[in-house]
Design an enzyme around this catalytic site. Structure first.
Site, PDB file in Angstrom:
ATOM      1  CB  SER A   1      33.654  48.368  18.649  1.00 47.40           C
ATOM      2  OG  SER A   1      34.143  47.313  17.892  1.00 47.40           O
TER       3      SER A   1
ATOM      4  CB  THR B   1      45.899  47.896   8.891  1.00 53.02           C
ATOM      5  OG1 THR B   1      46.447  46.598   8.621  1.00 53.02           O
ATOM      6  CG2 THR B   1      46.187  48.262  10.340  1.00 53.02           C
TER       7      THR B   1
ATOM      8  CG  ASN C   1      35.527  43.483  15.119  1.00 50.96           C
ATOM      9  OD1 ASN C   1      34.891  44.445  15.484  1.00 50.96           O
ATOM     10  ND2 ASN C   1      36.726  43.206  15.606  1.00 50.96           N
TER      11      ASN C   1
ATOM     12  CB  SER D   1      45.333  52.880  18.448  1.00 54.93           C
ATOM     13  OG  SER D   1      45.430  53.442  17.165  1.00 54.93           O
TER      14      SER D   1
END
Length: 382
Positions: free
Chosen positions: A112, A177, A204, A361
């Site tokens: 991001s 994903t 998003n 992650s």
């Protein structure tokens, strides 16, 4: 119930905003170099690296009136020179790394942090009078945002930039994903009713739509515009928008999911304009230094970017503030995408910047991020 400003829920995948809690178990005497190994031992990352720039050199555009722009249409006179951080001396640079599979020069996925680049392009277009932040989404993308109570006629570009549109986050369905086209991502979001419009709700989908707006306004993709307006003028030689390319440029290490599986190869279309970027530690320090130092936006539009009023203090436009225990406020963004977590923070003048990353992650100990920021930006006492 309002989302707490210091801790936001994040879908397990991609690049979503996660303002770290201020509490830390790292201790007041810690330094960034002593904390980086803890990202491995306590944070359970295979590898971690940090690069900080604390420059005192000059180079800022007077009054913030110059901004980097290569070949852009309708450029105001005197633009086209990258300044304010792009040429600063590296004497203040500090670097640390720990663990395996990671090094200073590596390319990695930035998640991001892509949003700061997209917001910068949109604000440059506003400075050129090619769009207005009060324009509705409908004006630029007619008929696209309709369904399940969503209506592009009622949403402005400002609401997309500040995450106050209420649009559902498509990655809550895809898990970050599944590669999807921008239109498919929007269609997924529009099968869900919106959150309360005008309230901060990180999505998003907002930045996927801004990528489409950039193409509609300029006739070129958001990647092309970011490359010609930001990446080339600032000489960010390690930064790129890979499109559908699944491999990372060399050099690069390995990237691992939370379960330990190797996810180095990844289709960036899982993120698109919300999180596609590939970059390096040095390039991120350089970019945020230039941006906050006035080298990419006129002063009026940089102030607009840093204004958190619309999002009730939580978010500006592609940037968010964090107030540290010592009273210093730093600005930046983070990025999470499968196999990578990245955080950049900087003082408001862009002279002091820190970027750290891990090659997985998640950071198991959430107190390490605020501890790193405090150790870097808060004055040390003997």
């Amino acid at each position: 119930m309002p989302i707490p400003r210091t801790l936001l829920a994040i879908p397990v995948s991609l690049a979503l905003l996660c303002l770290s809690p201020p509490a830390s178990r790292a201790g007041a005497a810690s330094t960034p170099n002593t904390l980086v190994p803890l990202l491995v031992t306590r944070g359970e990352a295979p590898g971690a690296a940090l690069l900080a720039l604390d420059g005192t050199g000059s180079g800022s555009a007077p009054g913030g009136t110059e901004y980097a722009q290569a070949g852009a249409d309708h450029a105001p006179a005197g633009t086209g020179r990258a300044s304010s951080g792009a040429d600063r001396a590296q004497a203040g640079t500090d670097y640390a790394q720990a663990g395996t599979g990671i090094s200073r020069a590596d390319h990695f996925r930035a998640g991001s942090i892509t949003k700061t680049f997209i917001a910068t392009v949109v604000l440059q277009l506003a400075a050129e009078h090619r769009l207005s932040l009060s324009d509705t989404v409908e004006q630029h993308l007619p008929g696209l945002v309709r369904g399940a109570g969503n209506d592009g006629r009622a949403l402005t570009l400002r609401s997309l930039l500040t995450h106050t549109s209420g649009l559902y986050d498509f990655t809550a369905v895809t898990g970050g994903t599944i590669p999807v086209s921008p239109l498919a991502a929007v269609r997924i979001a529009l099968t869900h009713p919106p959150a309360d419009r005008g309230r901060f709700s990180y999505s998003n989908t907002n930045y996927v739509l801004l990528g489409l707006v950039i193409r509609q306004v300029t006739g070129r993709s958001y990647a092309t515009e970011a490359e010609r307006r930001i990446i080339a003028p600032l000489r960010l030689t390690g930064t790129s928008f890979p499109g559908s390319r699944t491999t990372l440029p060399s050099p690069h290490g390995r990237a691992y999911a939370a379960d330990g599986s190797d996810v180095t190869d990844l289709d960036p279309r899982v993120a698109g304009a919300a999180g596609e970027l590939v970059t390096t530690l040095a390039d991120l320090d350089r970019f945020y230094s230039a941006l906050l130092g006035g080298g990419l936006l006129p002063s009026r539009w940089l102030r607009e970017m840093l204004n958190t009023r619309t999002a009730h203090g939580s978010y500006g436009m592609g940037l968010f503030p964090v107030r540290l225990p010592c009273g210093t406020t730093v600005w930046g963004h983070n990025g999470r995408i499968s196999g990578s977590y990245v955080r950049t923070a900087a003082t408001v003048d862009g002279r002091h910047v820190l970027t750290f990353r891990v090659n997985t992650s998640e950071i198991a100990d959430p107190g390490l991020e605020p501890a790193l920021l405090a150790a870097e930006f808060c004055p040390r006492t003997s």
